[in-house]
Write a protein that holds these residues in place. Sequence first.
Motif, PDB file in Angstrom:
ATOM      1  N   UNK A   1      28.442  47.766  36.988  1.00  0.00           N
ATOM      2  CA  UNK A   1      29.910  47.285  37.473  1.00  0.00           C
ATOM      3  C   UNK A   1      30.790  47.934  36.774  1.00  0.00           C
TER       4      UNK A   1
ATOM      5  N   UNK B   1      28.332  54.827  39.998  1.00  0.00           N
ATOM      6  CA  UNK B   1      26.944  55.142  39.957  1.00  0.00           C
ATOM      7  C   UNK B   1      27.848  56.913  39.250  1.00  0.00           C
TER       8      UNK B   1
ATOM      9  N   UNK C   1      39.287  45.627  42.074  1.00  0.00           N
ATOM     10  CA  UNK C   1      38.926  44.240  42.211  1.00  0.00           C
ATOM     11  C   UNK C   1      37.530  43.601  42.668  1.00  0.00           C
ATOM     12  N   UNK C   2      36.621  45.153  41.303  1.00  0.00           N
ATOM     13  CA  UNK C   2      35.897  44.905  41.430  1.00  0.00           C
ATOM     14  C   UNK C   2      34.539  45.995  42.428  1.00  0.00           C
ATOM     15  N   UNK C   3      33.866  47.015  41.548  1.00  0.00           N
ATOM     16  CA  UNK C   3      33.139  47.724  42.253  1.00  0.00           C
ATOM     17  C   UNK C   3      32.003  48.052  41.749  1.00  0.00           C
ATOM     18  N   UNK C   4      30.925  48.697  42.502  1.00  0.00           N
ATOM     19  CA  UNK C   4      29.643  48.947  41.454  1.00  0.00           C
ATOM     20  C   UNK C   4      29.472  50.945  41.313  1.00  0.00           C
TER      21      UNK C   4
ATOM     22  N   UNK D   1      29.353  45.271  30.934  1.00  0.00           N
ATOM     23  CA  UNK D   1      28.741  45.055  31.599  1.00  0.00           C
ATOM     24  C   UNK D   1      26.903  45.950  31.379  1.00  0.00           C
TER      25      UNK D   1
END
Lengths: 111, 121
Positions: A92, A102, A97-100, A32
């Motif tokens: 990302x 930092x 299940x996918x997450x952002x 990403x």
Amino acid sequence: QSVLTQPPSVSAAPGQKVTISCSGSSSNIGNNYVSWYQQFPGTVPKLLIYDNNKRPSGIPDRFSGSKSGTSATLGITGLQTGDEAEYYCGTWDDSLSGFYVFGTGTKVTVL
Amino acid sequence: EVQLVESGGGLVQPGGSLRLSCAASGFTFSNYWMSWVRQAPGKGLEWVANIKQDGSLRYYVASVRGRFTISRDDAKNSLYLQMNSLRADDTAVYYCSRDVQDRYKYHFEYWGQGTLVTVSS
């Protein structure tokens, strides 16, 4: 706990250059685009770099971004006292299940 | 001019609930993904949740899944975060953001000023 690792701090004299690394994995940086955010104490974060290396309008070209494999780098040239701030990378993550996510954040100090 | 104004923060006891709101203006709210991002005192940024333009997709950080619910009302240009079963480690400034999403790209383009949530007895 963040999955993007940054050095806690970097420093340099005015006019010099600093680079901030952001290390991730194939599920996040490797797959990403990366963005970078600047935050001064007590203020709102601001978008500094997006899509690995693009600057929003108003961000000087002293700030640059790059990505290689599962790592990204923010560069600041011609360092100014006004650049003293916390810097965060982000992207990302496709795992679970996918997450952002930092980065851990890096404090830039101008000596 | 893009404006995001959060409200609803405050002091709440552990186990309690709170609903945050974010009033958006200066852009076509229904065209954008939106997020909540938080920052605990003296700590780094943590993404909390996001929601697709039509509300059909919502994602959450693992630590809030099942306790927090993100929603939006495009008619009111507003974003919400319903927070239940609050814990001390939910104490943070909560920011609302307007996002940019496209396949492998995601970033937070505009941020609100934030609202402070304190969970304490």
